[in-house]
Design an enzyme around this catalytic site. Structure first.
Site, PDB file in Angstrom:
ATOM      1  N   ARG A  69       0.563  -0.889   5.921  1.00 49.64           N
ATOM      2  CA  ARG A  69       0.607   1.763   6.510  1.00 49.64           C
ATOM      3  C   ARG A  69      -0.341   1.287   8.532  1.00 49.64           C
ATOM      4  NH1 ARG A  69      -1.732   0.897   1.922  1.00 49.64           N
ATOM      5  NH2 ARG A  69      -0.664   2.591   0.282  1.00 49.64           N
ATOM      6  N   GLU A 106      -7.830 -10.758  -0.807  1.00 42.48           N
ATOM      7  CA  GLU A 106      -8.815 -10.657  -1.818  1.00 42.48           C
ATOM      8  C   GLU A 106      -8.061 -10.579  -3.380  1.00 42.48           C
ATOM      9  OE1 GLU A 106      -7.454  -6.136  -0.459  1.00 42.48           O
ATOM     10  OE2 GLU A 106      -7.603  -8.260   0.403  1.00 42.48           O
TER      11      GLU A 106
END
Length: 181
Positions: A69, A106
């Site tokens: 992104r 994560e």
């Protein structure tokens, strides 16, 4: 000017969607796809980044965008600023000689890389991505820039997930975020 900035931030905020339990249970995913669909929201994001850079980092020479992104926002910002843009990609996606750094996500592990000749020693760079969560990806990208002997001016994201404390991993670098959740 402050009212204009606030209206742009509100426009951006209205175009962020939340998806619970994606990509796995317990993750509250912030989706920036509606920003890309709405030209005014996309323009607002680039305007806000440009305003920040011109005010705080006028000496920037290069924008480094993180896969994937950061590739959407980085080139638009670089073009406005009249500077170059380079890719920080997932391992195995770039041709030629590359440098890489492994890091923890994560929800897993990953590795990022950059072409060896993408950044010259001493070059002043800003890193850009859509989201700061645990800070692993941006930290790895900063490590790549250090390997390249670049001068890191800072990092920029649209969204910072404050509860995950990713900003701590990026010290001493400054992080500019448009929105915090």
């Amino acid at each position: 000017m402050a009212a204009d900035t606030e209206s742009k931030l509100q426009l951006v905020r209205r175009h962020v969607r939340a998806f619970p339990d994606f990509p796995k249970k317990g993750i509250f995913f912030k989706d920036i796809c509606p920003i890309l669909k709405e030209p005014a929201a996309l323009t607002a994001v680039i305007d806000l980044f440009e305003e920040h850079v011109r005010k705080n980092h006028s000496q920037v020479e290069l924008i480094a965008g993180l896969d994937a992104r950061g590739f959407l926002f980085g080139p638009l910002l670089a073009q406005r600023l009249g500077v170059g843009f380079v890719l920080v990609r997932k391992k195995g996606k770039l041709p030629g000689n590359t440098l890489s750094v492994a890091y923890d996500l994560e929800y897993g592990k990953a590795e990022v890389e950059i072409q060896e000749d993408a950044v010259t020693p001493g070059q002043k760079i800003l890193l850009i991505d859509d989201l700061l969560a645990t800070g692993g990806t941006l930290h790895a990208a900063c490590e790549l820039m250090r390997k390249q002997q670049a001068e890191i001016l800072g990092c920029m994201v649209i969204i910072e997930l404050k509860e995950l404390n990713g900003i701590d991993k990026l010290k001493p670098h400054n992080v500019f975020s448009l929105l915090q959740y």
